[in-house]
Design a protein around this motif. Structure first.
Motif, short mmCIF file in Angstrom:
data_model
loop_
_atom_site.label_atom_id
_atom_site.label_comp_id
_atom_site.label_asym_id
_atom_site.label_seq_id
_atom_site.Cartn_x
_atom_site.Cartn_y
_atom_site.Cartn_z
N ALA A 25 0.86 -1.18 0.00
CA ALA A 25 0.00 0.00 0.00
C ALA A 25 0.89 1.23 0.00
CB ALA A 25 -0.92 0.00 1.21
N VAL A 26 0.56 2.21 -0.81
CA VAL A 26 1.36 3.43 -0.94
C VAL A 26 0.57 4.60 -0.37
CG1 VAL A 26 2.51 5.00 -2.55
CG2 VAL A 26 2.50 2.53 -3.01
N HIS A 27 1.19 5.32 0.55
CA HIS A 27 0.54 6.46 1.20
C HIS A 27 1.21 7.74 0.71
CE1 HIS A 27 -1.25 3.41 3.81
NE2 HIS A 27 -0.03 2.93 4.00
N ALA A 28 0.60 8.36 -0.30
CA ALA A 28 1.20 9.56 -0.88
C ALA A 28 0.14 10.55 -1.35
CB ALA A 28 2.11 9.19 -2.06
N ARG A 29 -1.08 10.42 -0.78
CA ARG A 29 -2.15 11.34 -1.12
C ARG A 29 -3.16 11.36 0.02
NH1 ARG A 29 -5.71 8.09 -5.76
NH2 ARG A 29 -5.87 6.11 -4.63
N SER A 33 -5.16 5.50 0.20
CA SER A 33 -3.87 4.98 -0.24
C SER A 33 -4.04 4.41 -1.64
CB SER A 33 -3.37 3.89 0.71
OG SER A 33 -4.26 2.79 0.71
N SER A 34 -2.95 4.12 -2.29
CA SER A 34 -2.98 3.40 -3.56
C SER A 34 -2.18 2.12 -3.37
CB SER A 34 -2.39 4.26 -4.69
OG SER A 34 -1.06 4.63 -4.40
N SER A 35 -1.97 1.41 -4.44
CA SER A 35 -1.19 0.18 -4.36
C SER A 35 0.11 0.34 -5.15
CB SER A 35 -2.00 -1.01 -4.90
OG SER A 35 -3.17 -1.22 -4.13
N GLY A 36 1.06 -0.52 -4.88
CA GLY A 36 2.32 -0.52 -5.59
C GLY A 36 2.87 -1.93 -5.63
N VAL A 37 3.87 -2.13 -6.48
CA VAL A 37 4.42 -3.47 -6.69
C VAL A 37 5.93 -3.43 -6.59
CG1 VAL A 37 4.58 -5.42 -8.30
CG2 VAL A 37 2.51 -4.01 -8.26
#
Length: 292
Positions: A25-29, A33-37
Protein backbone atom coordinates in the motif's frame (compact mmCIF):
# COMPACT_ATOMS: atom_id res chain seq x y z
CA UNK A 1 -19.63 -28.66 -11.21
CA UNK A 2 -19.41 -27.78 -7.52
CA UNK A 3 -16.00 -29.43 -7.27
CA UNK A 4 -14.78 -27.54 -10.35
CA UNK A 5 -15.96 -24.20 -8.89
CA UNK A 6 -14.33 -24.99 -5.58
CA UNK A 7 -11.08 -25.87 -7.34
CA UNK A 8 -11.19 -22.61 -9.31
CA UNK A 9 -11.96 -20.63 -6.16
CA UNK A 10 -9.11 -22.23 -4.23
CA UNK A 11 -6.75 -21.80 -7.15
CA UNK A 12 -7.51 -18.10 -7.44
CA UNK A 13 -7.03 -17.65 -3.70
CA UNK A 14 -3.57 -19.21 -3.97
CA UNK A 15 -2.69 -16.90 -6.88
CA UNK A 16 -3.78 -13.83 -4.91
CA UNK A 17 -1.88 -14.92 -1.82
CA UNK A 18 1.37 -15.53 -3.71
CA UNK A 19 1.18 -12.41 -5.87
CA UNK A 20 0.20 -10.35 -2.84
CA UNK A 21 3.68 -10.86 -1.40
CA UNK A 22 4.95 -8.35 -3.98
CA UNK A 23 2.16 -5.78 -3.44
CA UNK A 24 2.28 -2.85 -1.00
CA UNK A 25 0.00 0.00 0.00
CA UNK A 26 1.36 3.43 -0.94
CA UNK A 27 0.54 6.46 1.20
CA UNK A 28 1.20 9.56 -0.88
CA UNK A 29 -2.15 11.34 -1.12
CA UNK A 30 -4.99 12.44 1.17
CA UNK A 31 -7.79 10.08 2.20
CA UNK A 32 -6.98 7.05 0.05
CA UNK A 33 -3.87 4.98 -0.24
CA UNK A 34 -2.98 3.40 -3.56
CA UNK A 35 -1.19 0.18 -4.36
CA UNK A 36 2.32 -0.52 -5.59
CA UNK A 37 4.42 -3.47 -6.69
CA UNK A 38 7.96 -4.55 -5.81
CA UNK A 39 8.99 -4.67 -9.46
CA UNK A 40 12.66 -5.08 -8.59
CA UNK A 41 14.44 -5.56 -5.26
CA UNK A 42 14.04 -2.31 -3.35
CA UNK A 43 12.04 -0.71 -6.20
CA UNK A 44 8.28 -0.19 -6.00
CA UNK A 45 6.29 0.82 -9.08
CA UNK A 46 2.99 2.62 -8.61
CA UNK A 47 0.58 4.87 -10.54
CA UNK A 48 1.88 8.43 -10.93
CA UNK A 49 -1.55 10.03 -10.55
CA UNK A 50 -1.77 8.72 -6.99
CA UNK A 51 1.43 10.50 -5.91
CA UNK A 52 0.30 13.87 -4.54
CA UNK A 53 3.40 14.69 -2.51
CA UNK A 54 7.10 14.10 -3.03
CA UNK A 55 8.08 13.83 0.63
CA UNK A 56 6.84 11.87 3.64
CA UNK A 57 5.77 8.95 1.47
CA UNK A 58 5.34 5.64 3.26
CA UNK A 59 4.38 2.15 2.15
CA UNK A 60 2.72 -0.67 4.04
CA UNK A 61 4.63 -3.89 3.43
CA UNK A 62 3.02 -7.32 3.09
CA UNK A 63 3.93 -8.04 6.72
CA UNK A 64 1.99 -4.95 7.86
CA UNK A 65 4.98 -2.75 8.67
CA UNK A 66 5.00 0.86 7.50
CA UNK A 67 8.34 2.03 6.10
CA UNK A 68 9.46 5.27 4.40
CA UNK A 69 9.84 5.48 0.64
CA UNK A 70 11.64 8.02 -1.53
CA UNK A 71 10.40 9.13 -4.93
CA UNK A 72 13.03 8.32 -7.55
CA UNK A 73 10.98 9.95 -10.29
CA UNK A 74 7.72 9.79 -12.17
CA UNK A 75 6.33 9.94 -15.69
CA UNK A 76 2.81 11.39 -16.09
CA UNK A 77 2.74 10.32 -19.75
CA UNK A 78 2.66 6.64 -18.85
CA UNK A 79 1.21 7.14 -15.35
CA UNK A 80 4.21 5.50 -13.68
CA UNK A 81 6.13 6.45 -10.56
CA UNK A 82 9.21 4.76 -9.12
CA UNK A 83 9.76 4.55 -5.36
CA UNK A 84 12.85 3.37 -3.54
CA UNK A 85 12.17 1.34 -0.40
CA UNK A 86 14.65 -0.19 2.02
CA UNK A 87 13.01 -3.59 1.94
CA UNK A 88 13.71 -6.61 -0.20
CA UNK A 89 10.72 -8.53 -1.48
CA UNK A 90 10.70 -10.87 -4.46
CA UNK A 91 9.31 -9.28 -7.62
CA UNK A 92 6.43 -11.02 -9.40
CA UNK A 93 6.99 -13.52 -12.21
CA UNK A 94 6.53 -11.79 -15.57
CA UNK A 95 4.03 -13.25 -18.00
CA UNK A 96 5.26 -14.70 -21.27
CA UNK A 97 1.96 -16.00 -22.64
CA UNK A 98 0.22 -14.13 -25.44
CA UNK A 99 -2.74 -12.07 -24.25
CA UNK A 100 -6.08 -12.34 -26.00
CA UNK A 101 -9.47 -10.79 -25.23
CA UNK A 102 -11.43 -13.02 -22.90
CA UNK A 103 -8.48 -14.14 -20.78
CA UNK A 104 -9.22 -13.95 -17.08
CA UNK A 105 -7.28 -11.33 -15.16
CA UNK A 106 -6.99 -10.24 -11.54
CA UNK A 107 -5.93 -6.91 -10.08
CA UNK A 108 -4.30 -7.28 -6.69
CA UNK A 109 -3.96 -4.29 -4.38
CA UNK A 110 -3.28 -3.66 -0.73
CA UNK A 111 -4.56 -1.29 1.92
CA UNK A 112 -3.23 -0.70 5.40
CA UNK A 113 -6.56 -1.58 6.98
CA UNK A 114 -7.83 -4.58 5.00
CA UNK A 115 -4.56 -5.99 3.69
CA UNK A 116 -4.42 -7.64 0.30
CA UNK A 117 -7.49 -7.29 -1.90
CA UNK A 118 -8.40 -8.53 -5.35
CA UNK A 119 -10.87 -8.04 -8.17
CA UNK A 120 -11.41 -10.36 -11.11
CA UNK A 121 -12.60 -9.87 -14.67
CA UNK A 122 -11.38 -10.35 -18.18
CA UNK A 123 -9.04 -8.68 -20.60
CA UNK A 124 -11.56 -7.00 -22.90
CA UNK A 125 -9.22 -5.68 -25.62
CA UNK A 126 -5.59 -6.01 -26.69
CA UNK A 127 -3.77 -4.11 -29.41
CA UNK A 128 -0.34 -2.74 -30.25
CA UNK A 129 1.70 0.28 -29.22
CA UNK A 130 -0.29 3.47 -28.62
CA UNK A 131 0.06 6.98 -27.24
CA UNK A 132 -1.89 8.07 -24.18
CA UNK A 133 -3.73 11.36 -23.91
CA UNK A 134 -0.96 12.39 -21.51
CA UNK A 135 1.66 12.02 -24.23
CA UNK A 136 3.37 8.77 -23.19
CA UNK A 137 3.77 5.64 -25.28
CA UNK A 138 2.62 2.27 -23.98
CA UNK A 139 3.97 -0.81 -25.71
CA UNK A 140 0.57 -2.47 -25.72
CA UNK A 141 -3.04 -1.51 -25.17
CA UNK A 142 -4.49 -3.85 -22.52
CA UNK A 143 -8.03 -2.93 -21.52
CA UNK A 144 -9.51 -4.50 -18.40
CA UNK A 145 -13.13 -5.39 -17.73
CA UNK A 146 -13.00 -5.47 -13.95
CA UNK A 147 -13.64 -3.15 -11.03
CA UNK A 148 -10.90 -0.73 -10.01
CA UNK A 149 -11.51 0.65 -6.55
CA UNK A 150 -9.92 3.93 -5.34
CA UNK A 151 -6.93 2.03 -3.98
CA UNK A 152 -6.54 -0.34 -6.93
CA UNK A 153 -4.46 1.93 -9.16
CA UNK A 154 -0.85 0.83 -9.01
CA UNK A 155 -1.92 -2.69 -8.14
CA UNK A 156 -0.55 -5.78 -9.81
CA UNK A 157 -2.43 -7.24 -12.78
CA UNK A 158 -1.91 -10.98 -13.17
CA UNK A 159 -3.29 -13.86 -15.17
CA UNK A 160 -4.74 -16.96 -13.53
CA UNK A 161 -1.27 -18.52 -13.41
CA UNK A 162 -0.12 -15.63 -11.21
CA UNK A 163 2.13 -14.16 -13.91
CA UNK A 164 2.42 -10.37 -13.95
CA UNK A 165 0.90 -8.58 -16.93
CA UNK A 166 1.58 -5.08 -15.60
CA UNK A 167 0.05 -2.63 -13.15
CA UNK A 168 -3.45 -1.16 -13.09
CA UNK A 169 -4.37 2.43 -13.84
CA UNK A 170 -7.70 4.20 -13.97
CA UNK A 171 -6.63 7.49 -15.62
CA UNK A 172 -5.22 6.65 -19.05
CA UNK A 173 -8.60 5.81 -20.58
CA UNK A 174 -12.08 7.25 -20.13
CA UNK A 175 -13.57 3.92 -21.18
CA UNK A 176 -12.16 1.46 -18.66
CA UNK A 177 -9.19 0.59 -16.50
CA UNK A 178 -5.99 -0.46 -18.23
CA UNK A 179 -2.94 -2.56 -17.48
CA UNK A 180 0.32 -0.72 -18.09
CA UNK A 181 2.35 -3.52 -19.71
CA UNK A 182 5.45 -4.97 -18.09
CA UNK A 183 7.70 -3.97 -21.00
CA UNK A 184 6.63 -0.33 -20.63
CA UNK A 185 7.29 -0.45 -16.89
CA UNK A 186 10.80 -1.82 -17.48
CA UNK A 187 11.59 0.85 -20.08
CA UNK A 188 10.30 3.76 -18.02
CA UNK A 189 11.84 2.50 -14.77
CA UNK A 190 15.24 2.18 -16.44
CA UNK A 191 15.15 5.81 -17.59
CA UNK A 192 13.83 7.17 -14.30
CA UNK A 193 16.46 5.32 -12.30
CA UNK A 194 19.18 6.58 -14.63
CA UNK A 195 17.98 10.19 -15.11
CA UNK A 196 15.27 10.87 -12.55
CA UNK A 197 12.72 11.51 -15.30
CA UNK A 198 11.60 10.52 -18.79
CA UNK A 199 12.77 13.13 -21.30
CA UNK A 200 10.39 13.57 -24.24
CA UNK A 201 11.39 15.46 -27.35
CA UNK A 202 9.33 18.31 -28.76
CA UNK A 203 9.59 20.98 -31.45
CA UNK A 204 7.71 23.83 -29.79
CA UNK A 205 5.11 24.30 -32.52
CA UNK A 206 1.33 24.39 -32.77
CA UNK A 207 0.28 22.45 -35.88
CA UNK A 208 -2.87 21.73 -37.85
CA UNK A 209 -3.34 19.35 -40.80
CA UNK A 210 -3.86 20.97 -44.20
CA UNK A 211 -4.38 19.80 -47.76
CA UNK A 212 -1.68 20.81 -50.24
CA UNK A 213 -2.30 21.61 -53.95
CA UNK A 214 -0.65 18.38 -55.10
CA UNK A 215 -3.19 16.35 -53.08
CA UNK A 216 -0.63 15.64 -50.40
CA UNK A 217 -1.07 16.61 -46.78
CA UNK A 218 1.07 18.56 -44.36
CA UNK A 219 0.94 20.41 -41.06
CA UNK A 220 0.65 24.19 -41.03
CA UNK A 221 2.47 26.03 -38.25
CA UNK A 222 -0.13 28.07 -36.33
CA UNK A 223 2.00 28.99 -33.34
CA UNK A 224 5.61 28.95 -32.21
CA UNK A 225 7.18 29.04 -28.79
CA UNK A 226 9.49 32.07 -29.03
CA UNK A 227 12.53 30.22 -27.68
CA UNK A 228 11.43 26.76 -28.81
CA UNK A 229 13.45 24.39 -31.00
CA UNK A 230 11.55 25.14 -34.22
CA UNK A 231 11.73 28.92 -33.75
CA UNK A 232 15.48 28.74 -33.14
CA UNK A 233 15.86 26.72 -36.34
CA UNK A 234 14.10 29.40 -38.39
CA UNK A 235 10.62 27.92 -38.77
CA UNK A 236 7.97 30.63 -39.30
CA UNK A 237 4.25 30.82 -38.61
CA UNK A 238 2.50 29.86 -41.84
CA UNK A 239 5.14 27.33 -42.89
CA UNK A 240 3.76 23.92 -43.81
CA UNK A 241 5.74 21.02 -42.43
CA UNK A 242 5.70 18.25 -45.02
CA UNK A 243 8.30 15.77 -43.74
CA UNK A 244 10.34 15.02 -40.66
CA UNK A 245 13.38 12.75 -40.69
CA UNK A 246 12.52 11.80 -44.26
CA UNK A 247 8.99 10.64 -43.41
CA UNK A 248 5.87 12.48 -44.64
CA UNK A 249 3.78 14.02 -41.86
CA UNK A 250 0.03 14.48 -42.10
CA UNK A 251 -0.94 14.37 -38.43
CA UNK A 252 0.58 15.38 -35.10
CA UNK A 253 0.84 11.68 -34.24
CA UNK A 254 3.33 11.39 -37.11
CA UNK A 255 5.51 14.00 -35.39
CA UNK A 256 5.47 12.13 -32.11
CA UNK A 257 6.24 8.83 -33.81
CA UNK A 258 9.37 10.35 -35.38
CA UNK A 259 10.50 12.03 -32.17
CA UNK A 260 10.35 8.71 -30.31
CA UNK A 261 13.55 7.70 -32.11
CA UNK A 262 15.39 10.97 -31.40
CA UNK A 263 17.07 11.93 -28.15
CA UNK A 264 16.87 15.44 -26.76
CA UNK A 265 19.71 17.45 -28.30
CA UNK A 266 19.81 15.52 -31.56
CA UNK A 267 19.20 17.26 -34.88
CA UNK A 268 16.24 16.09 -36.96
CA UNK A 269 15.95 17.08 -40.65
CA UNK A 270 12.66 18.69 -41.66
CA UNK A 271 11.16 19.96 -44.89
CA UNK A 272 8.76 22.91 -44.89
CA UNK A 273 6.84 24.57 -47.68
CA UNK A 274 7.12 28.35 -47.50
CA UNK A 275 5.28 30.31 -50.15
CA UNK A 276 5.04 27.15 -52.24
CA UNK A 277 8.79 26.55 -52.14
CA UNK A 278 10.23 23.61 -50.21
CA UNK A 279 13.05 24.32 -47.79
CA UNK A 280 15.16 21.95 -45.70
CA UNK A 281 15.68 22.87 -42.04
CA UNK A 282 17.50 21.05 -39.28
CA UNK A 283 15.75 21.30 -35.90
CA UNK A 284 17.50 20.42 -32.66
CA UNK A 285 15.05 18.41 -30.58
CA UNK A 286 14.22 20.04 -27.25
CA UNK A 287 12.92 18.53 -24.05
CA UNK A 288 9.21 18.94 -23.50
CA UNK A 289 8.62 21.11 -20.41
CA UNK A 290 7.29 19.15 -17.48
CA UNK A 291 3.74 19.78 -16.32
CA UNK A 292 3.52 21.83 -13.15
Amino acid sequence: MANELAALSNGLAVVVEKAGHAVVAVHARPRFSSSGVFWRPGIVITAEHTIRREEEITVTLPDGKNVPASLAGSDPGTDLAVLKVEADHAPPIRATAELVPGNLALTIGRSEDSGVNATMGIISAVSGSWRTWRGGRLDRYIRLDLTLYPGSSGGLVVNVAGEALGIATSVLSRIAGLAIPASTIDRVADEILARGRVARGYLGVGLQPVELPDHHKGLIVLSLEPAGPAAKAGVLIGDVLTSLSGSPVADTDDIQAVLESYAVGQSVPAVVSRGGVSQSIDITVGERPRRS
